[in-house]
Design a protein around this motif. Structure first.
Motif, PDB file in Angstrom:
ATOM      1  N   ILE A   1       0.831  -1.204   0.000  1.00 55.25           N
ATOM      2  CA  ILE A   1       0.000   0.000   0.000  1.00 55.25           C
ATOM      3  C   ILE A   1       0.864   1.253   0.000  1.00 55.25           C
ATOM      4  CG2 ILE A   1      -1.673   1.329   1.371  1.00 55.25           C
ATOM      5  CD1 ILE A   1      -2.804  -1.367   2.336  1.00 55.25           C
ATOM      6  N   ASN A   2       1.969   1.204   0.745  1.00 57.70           N
ATOM      7  CA  ASN A   2       2.833   2.378   0.904  1.00 57.70           C
ATOM      8  C   ASN A   2       4.114   2.294   0.067  1.00 57.70           C
ATOM      9  OD1 ASN A   2       1.496   3.994   3.248  1.00 57.70           O
ATOM     10  ND2 ASN A   2       1.459   1.862   3.933  1.00 57.70           N
ATOM     11  N   SER A   3       4.096   1.480  -0.965  1.00 58.18           N
ATOM     12  CA  SER A   3       5.270   1.335  -1.833  1.00 58.18           C
ATOM     13  C   SER A   3       5.662   2.675  -2.431  1.00 58.18           C
ATOM     14  CB  SER A   3       4.968   0.337  -2.944  1.00 58.18           C
ATOM     15  OG  SER A   3       6.036   0.242  -3.851  1.00 58.18           O
ATOM     16  N   THR A   4       6.949   2.913  -2.586  1.00 57.68           N
ATOM     17  CA  THR A   4       7.590   4.133  -3.083  1.00 57.68           C
ATOM     18  C   THR A   4       7.553   5.258  -2.057  1.00 57.68           C
ATOM     19  OG1 THR A   4       5.731   5.260  -4.200  1.00 57.68           O
ATOM     20  CG2 THR A   4       6.885   3.536  -5.452  1.00 57.68           C
ATOM     21  N   GLN A   5       7.027   4.986  -0.856  1.00 61.10           N
ATOM     22  CA  GLN A   5       6.973   6.000   0.187  1.00 61.10           C
ATOM     23  C   GLN A   5       8.089   5.767   1.210  1.00 61.10           C
ATOM     24  OE1 GLN A   5       4.678   8.517  -0.140  1.00 61.10           O
ATOM     25  NE2 GLN A   5       4.233   7.436  -2.054  1.00 61.10           N
TER      26      GLN A   5
ATOM     27  N   ILE B   1       8.646  -2.514  -3.923  1.00 62.91           N
ATOM     28  CA  ILE B   1       8.351  -3.935  -4.106  1.00 62.91           C
ATOM     29  C   ILE B   1       9.212  -4.459  -5.258  1.00 62.91           C
ATOM     30  CG2 ILE B   1       6.523  -5.637  -4.497  1.00 62.91           C
ATOM     31  CD1 ILE B   1       6.271  -4.018  -1.896  1.00 62.91           C
ATOM     32  N   ALA B   2       9.624  -5.719  -5.190  1.00 64.78           N
ATOM     33  CA  ALA B   2      10.590  -6.270  -6.151  1.00 64.78           C
ATOM     34  C   ALA B   2      10.123  -6.173  -7.597  1.00 64.78           C
ATOM     35  CB  ALA B   2      10.896  -7.721  -5.805  1.00 64.78           C
ATOM     36  N   ASP B   3       8.819  -6.221  -7.820  1.00 61.24           N
ATOM     37  CA  ASP B   3       8.259  -6.054  -9.157  1.00 61.24           C
ATOM     38  C   ASP B   3       6.916  -5.369  -8.992  1.00 61.24           C
ATOM     39  OD1 ASP B   3       6.624  -6.864 -11.651  1.00 61.24           O
ATOM     40  OD2 ASP B   3       8.647  -7.515 -12.178  1.00 61.24           O
TER      41      ASP B   3
ATOM     42  N   ARG C   1       2.837  -5.927  -6.474  1.00 64.74           N
ATOM     43  CA  ARG C   1       2.021  -4.986  -5.710  1.00 64.74           C
ATOM     44  C   ARG C   1       0.588  -4.970  -6.219  1.00 64.74           C
ATOM     45  NH1 ARG C   1       0.628   0.434  -6.421  1.00 64.74           N
ATOM     46  NH2 ARG C   1       0.299   1.589  -4.465  1.00 64.74           N
ATOM     47  N   SER C   2       0.421  -4.875  -7.525  1.00 63.48           N
ATOM     48  CA  SER C   2      -0.929  -4.835  -8.107  1.00 63.48           C
ATOM     49  C   SER C   2      -1.688  -6.124  -7.824  1.00 63.48           C
ATOM     50  CB  SER C   2      -0.843  -4.597  -9.618  1.00 63.48           C
ATOM     51  OG  SER C   2      -0.181  -3.388  -9.897  1.00 63.48           O
TER      52      SER C   2
END
Length: 486
Positions: free
Chosen positions: A282-286, A340-342, A346-347
């Motif tokens: 949910i908080n990926s790239t944060q 996330i690794a890919d 995440r999706s």
């Protein structure tokens, strides 16, 4: 009394090595499309003057086992006796109870072997004290060449550092680059200048750049699919993207988090681990705050969160980008950014149906994909990768910073229809600052017509390049052996 008998082991080995009986059987397990890691691993395996084992590390479904079978097929094609080729997976409940040394002794008792033995150990981390046994095998059996795979890279790297120095190397295998995705599907390559580098784009005329960008128009739909399905070879070749995403979700949650991570690390709460990974998606790239996550995840301790975070990183499921200083500008300290690794993982985990219509979600996916490509591109070099955020004005950030002894590269992702860049943006300020040490700067954009040097007055030009071009060229350069030289 042994837990399993030699007869049980022999029966299992025969099942996994049908080419002992039917030599052509090895080709049934191989696939024609070869990843970059295949060539590197084969080179190490067959090196004439330097004998070294190899460990392939990467998340599930990334293609590690396929690489083993492709190398076995190559050996068979080169006339190696099929009985001199042994494949073992320690994911098997019987074989994981046997030491590698004992298994080799049983294998050698089955055949009258001459010459070099080629040993392939799959999921090596599931056998106890694997690194000590590999050391014993390397030191005592000069006629053995060996490649192993594993899903938990730092666990493997620790073993390499403790026992494998001078004996084996760890090759990390990320998910497919966009270039590898295109090659896997046999897509027509864009007509580009020979040995084109990303750093050379800024020297090209607008007309030549426009012609280059036009070459990527036929790949646009494939790029969108790549973002949603990810870089997992088996899933890329599938004709059912919905089913592929479901398989990806089940593999990550059920097989990696609920099984692999729990068995390899001291995880007391499987439910907390699952919730943490969902939280990270949910908080990926944060920017990640362990204390904040601890409060939001049922009030557990921040140290527990840090331990679980390390386990996810070791399992190749996430990247941690650390904050980096650039020049004299004060930078945020001590808080990593999560990738996330890919992006497709995440999706799939969040079950987002139509990411392509959500600009914010799509931006996070492209930023994740850019970071993954750069990590792969600079693997094995002295480069340090992280991000920059100004300490006193934490709205000013650069998504990726690559630092080498003589280079400092900035990369900002603006994957939107209008990638306007204010003069007050961090990347512009840093490129204007002659003391920052910045040597190159890229603004990754969405539209193919959104390219060229920005109009800001800076010491180092900020070059706009569409994401599809940026990622394709990174993968192509890596495939051509130019990795680490942007």
């Amino acid at each position: 009394m042994a837990i399993v008998s030699d007869e049980q082991i022999i029966k299992t080995l025969r099942q996994y090595n049908p080419w002992w009986r039917v030599p052509a059987a090895v080709r049934e397990y191989s696939k024609p499309q070869k990843r970059l890691a295949y060539f590197e691993a084969l080179k190490i395996l067959l090196h004439k003057s330097i004998r070294r084992f190899t460990v392939l590390s990467g998340v599930r479904r990334v293609g590690k086992t396929t690489i083993l079978y492709q190398i076995m097929e190559h050996l068979a094609d080169e006339g190696i006796c099929p009985k001199n080729i042994l494949y073992v997976t320690f994911d098997n409940p019987i074989l994981k109870l046997v030491s590698p040394e004992s298994m080799l002794s049983i294998y050698e008792s089955l055949h009258l072997l001459e010459g070099t033995r080629y040993i392939f150990f799959d999921e090596i981390q599931y056998t106890e004290d694997w690194e000590l046994w590999m050391k014993v095998i390397y030191d005592s059996r000069k006629d053995v060449r060996l490649i192993a795979t594993g899903s938990a890279s730092p666990v493997l790297e620790k073993g390499a550092a403790d026992s494998g120095t001078g004996r084996w190397s760890v090759l990390k295998i990320p998910t497919l680059s966009f270039y590898e995705y295109c090659m896997l599907l046999g897509l027509e390559e864009p007509e580009l200048p020979e040995n084109l580098k990303l750093s050379g784009l800024v020297q090209e005329s607008p007309a030549r750049l426009g012609n280059m960008m036009d070459q990527f128009t036929p790949l646009q739909n494939h790029f969108n699919r790549y973002l949603t399905i990810g870089g997992f070879p088996e899933l890329v070749l599938s004709d059912d993207d919905g089913y592929a995403q479901r398989m990806l979700r089940e593999d990550v949650v059920d097989k990696v988090i609920k099984r692999d991570v729990l068995s390899l690390f001291n995880i007391r709460s499987p439910l907390l681990m699952e919730k943490l990974f969902l939280y990270l998606c949910i908080n990926s790239t944060q920017i990640f705050h362990a204390s904040t996550a601890a409060k939001e995840l049922e009030g557990v301790s921040a140290s527990t969160i840090d331990n679980y975070l390390e386990a996810l990183q070791m399992s190749n499921l996430i990247y941690l980008a650390k904050p980096m200083s650039v020049g004299s500008k004060g930078a945020l300290k001590g808080r990593p950014k999560i990738f996330i690794a890919d992006a497709a993982i995440r999706s799939a985990v969040l079950m987002i149906d139509d990411v392509l219509s959500d600009e914010q979600e799509l931006g996070a996916m492209v930023e994740t994909t850019v970071y993954k490509h750069l990590v792969s591109f600079y693997q094995g070099s002295t480069a340090q990768l992280g991000y920059y955020r100004k300490a006193k004005d934490n709205q000013k950030e650069v998504d990726v910073v690559v630092q080498l002894p003589r280079e400092k590269i900035l990369c900002e992702v603006k994957y939107r229809n209008h990638s306007q860049l204010p003069a007050t943006d961090a990347i512009v300020e840093l490129c204007r600052d002659e003391t920052s040490g910045v040597t190159s700067a890229f603004l990754v954009t969405k539209r193919l017509e959104d390219f060229g040097v920005t109009r800001h007055e800076t010491s180092v030009p900020v070059f706009r390049v569409p994401a599809i071009v940026f990622l394709y060229l990174l993968g192509k350069m890596e495939a051509e052996g130019q990795n680490g030289k942007l």
